[in-house]
Design a protein around this motif. Structure first.
Motif, PDB file in Angstrom:
ATOM      1  N   MET A 207      -6.590  -6.954   9.296  1.00 48.12           N
ATOM      2  CA  MET A 207      -5.189  -6.951   9.706  1.00 48.12           C
ATOM      3  C   MET A 207      -5.089  -6.181  11.018  1.00 48.12           C
ATOM      4  O   MET A 207      -5.657  -5.102  11.160  1.00 48.12           O
ATOM      5  N   VAL A 208      -4.376  -6.763  11.976  1.00 47.86           N
ATOM      6  CA  VAL A 208      -4.181  -6.144  13.282  1.00 47.86           C
ATOM      7  C   VAL A 208      -2.688  -5.939  13.519  1.00 47.86           C
ATOM      8  O   VAL A 208      -1.874  -6.750  13.081  1.00 47.86           O
ATOM      9  N   ARG A 209      -2.345  -4.819  14.175  1.00 44.22           N
ATOM     10  CA  ARG A 209      -0.936  -4.508  14.474  1.00 44.22           C
ATOM     11  C   ARG A 209      -0.754  -4.457  15.987  1.00 44.22           C
ATOM     12  O   ARG A 209      -1.574  -3.893  16.700  1.00 44.22           O
ATOM     13  N   PHE A 210       0.361  -5.047  16.434  1.00 44.63           N
ATOM     14  CA  PHE A 210       0.720  -5.050  17.849  1.00 44.63           C
ATOM     15  C   PHE A 210       1.919  -4.137  18.058  1.00 44.63           C
ATOM     16  O   PHE A 210       2.791  -4.048  17.197  1.00 44.63           O
ATOM     17  N   THR A 211       2.005  -3.482  19.216  1.00 42.65           N
ATOM     18  CA  THR A 211       3.133  -2.596  19.499  1.00 42.65           C
ATOM     19  C   THR A 211       4.411  -3.387  19.723  1.00 42.65           C
ATOM     20  O   THR A 211       5.494  -2.937  19.376  1.00 42.65           O
ATOM     21  N   THR A 212       4.281  -4.588  20.291  1.00 46.50           N
ATOM     22  CA  THR A 212       5.411  -5.495  20.475  1.00 46.50           C
ATOM     23  C   THR A 212       5.144  -6.708  19.594  1.00 46.50           C
ATOM     24  O   THR A 212       4.044  -7.257  19.634  1.00 46.50           O
ATOM     25  N   PRO A 213       6.108  -7.137  18.774  1.00 47.32           N
ATOM     26  CA  PRO A 213       5.859  -8.283  17.886  1.00 47.32           C
ATOM     27  C   PRO A 213       5.297  -9.486  18.632  1.00 47.32           C
ATOM     28  O   PRO A 213       5.769  -9.842  19.712  1.00 47.32           O
ATOM     29  N   LEU A 214       4.282 -10.082  18.062  1.00 46.22           N
ATOM     30  CA  LEU A 214       3.610 -11.243  18.627  1.00 46.22           C
ATOM     31  C   LEU A 214       3.950 -12.448  17.772  1.00 46.22           C
ATOM     32  O   LEU A 214       3.689 -12.436  16.567  1.00 46.22           O
ATOM     33  N   LEU A 215       4.560 -13.447  18.352  1.00 46.43           N
ATOM     34  CA  LEU A 215       4.968 -14.655  17.633  1.00 46.43           C
ATOM     35  C   LEU A 215       5.828 -14.309  16.427  1.00 46.43           C
ATOM     36  O   LEU A 215       5.725 -14.912  15.373  1.00 46.43           O
ATOM     37  N   GLY A 216       6.665 -13.276  16.561  1.00 49.86           N
ATOM     38  CA  GLY A 216       7.628 -12.921  15.524  1.00 49.86           C
ATOM     39  C   GLY A 216       7.182 -11.904  14.493  1.00 49.86           C
ATOM     40  O   GLY A 216       7.941 -11.556  13.610  1.00 49.86           O
ATOM     41  N   ALA A 217       5.945 -11.412  14.589  1.00 56.36           N
ATOM     42  CA  ALA A 217       5.467 -10.432  13.607  1.00 56.36           C
ATOM     43  C   ALA A 217       4.643  -9.350  14.298  1.00 56.36           C
ATOM     44  O   ALA A 217       3.950  -9.627  15.278  1.00 56.36           O
ATOM     45  N   GLU A 218       4.714  -8.122  13.778  1.00 56.52           N
ATOM     46  CA  GLU A 218       3.926  -7.017  14.338  1.00 56.52           C
ATOM     47  C   GLU A 218       2.510  -6.982  13.781  1.00 56.52           C
ATOM     48  O   GLU A 218       1.615  -6.466  14.426  1.00 56.52           O
ATOM     49  N   GLU A 219       2.320  -7.503  12.556  1.00 52.97           N
ATOM     50  CA  GLU A 219       1.010  -7.471  11.912  1.00 52.97           C
ATOM     51  C   GLU A 219       0.535  -8.889  11.612  1.00 52.97           C
ATOM     52  O   GLU A 219       1.315  -9.725  11.155  1.00 52.97           O
ATOM     53  N   TRP A 220      -0.760  -9.114  11.880  1.00 54.64           N
ATOM     54  CA  TRP A 220      -1.352 -10.438  11.673  1.00 54.64           C
ATOM     55  C   TRP A 220      -2.723 -10.312  11.031  1.00 54.64           C
ATOM     56  O   TRP A 220      -3.483  -9.392  11.366  1.00 54.64           O
ATOM     57  N   PRO A 221      -3.073 -11.267  10.152  1.00 55.62           N
ATOM     58  CA  PRO A 221      -4.451 -11.315   9.652  1.00 55.62           C
ATOM     59  C   PRO A 221      -5.353 -11.822  10.777  1.00 55.62           C
ATOM     60  O   PRO A 221      -4.909 -12.585  11.643  1.00 55.62           O
ATOM     61  N   PHE A 222      -6.596 -11.369  10.771  1.00 56.53           N
ATOM     62  CA  PHE A 222      -7.508 -11.822  11.825  1.00 56.53           C
ATOM     63  C   PHE A 222      -8.920 -12.012  11.306  1.00 56.53           C
ATOM     64  O   PHE A 222      -9.291 -11.498  10.250  1.00 56.53           O
ATOM     65  N   ILE A 223      -9.702 -12.743  12.080  1.00 52.45           N
ATOM     66  CA  ILE A 223     -11.135 -12.868  11.877  1.00 52.45           C
ATOM     67  C   ILE A 223     -11.799 -12.496  13.200  1.00 52.45           C
ATOM     68  O   ILE A 223     -11.203 -12.621  14.270  1.00 52.45           O
ATOM     69  N   CYS A 224     -13.030 -12.009  13.109  1.00 53.26           N
ATOM     70  CA  CYS A 224     -13.761 -11.562  14.292  1.00 53.26           C
ATOM     71  C   CYS A 224     -15.241 -11.811  14.045  1.00 53.26           C
ATOM     72  O   CYS A 224     -15.714 -11.631  12.919  1.00 53.26           O
TER      73      CYS A 224
END
Length: 74
Positions: free
Chosen positions: A32-49
């Protein structure tokens, strides 16, 4: 008041945005990644790396796959 969210921006505009890992990926689970400014409507997103990342690491978006971000460690 200025709208600082990035809701409604295109996929291409999200590429390159930087966030902070708040939950690292585990066996069979996404991180899970958190952005300081909402990205595409959400501050937190699941991710793969494709590399190992830990909590607190900075990552940048390289692609979007469905509802999951593909990120790279900065």
């Amino acid at each position: 008041m200025t709208d600082r969210t990035k809701a409604g921006i295109s996929r291409e505009a999200a590429i390159g945005e930087t966030g902070q890992v708040i939950r690292q990926p585990g066996q069979g689970s996404r991180g899970m990644v958190r952005f300081t400014t909402p990205l595409l409507g959400a501050e937190e997103w699941p991710f793969i790396c494709d590399t190992t990342v830990g909590v607190g690491d900075r990552v940048s978006v390289v692609d979007i796959s469905g509802n999951t971000l593909v990120v790279r460690k900065r």
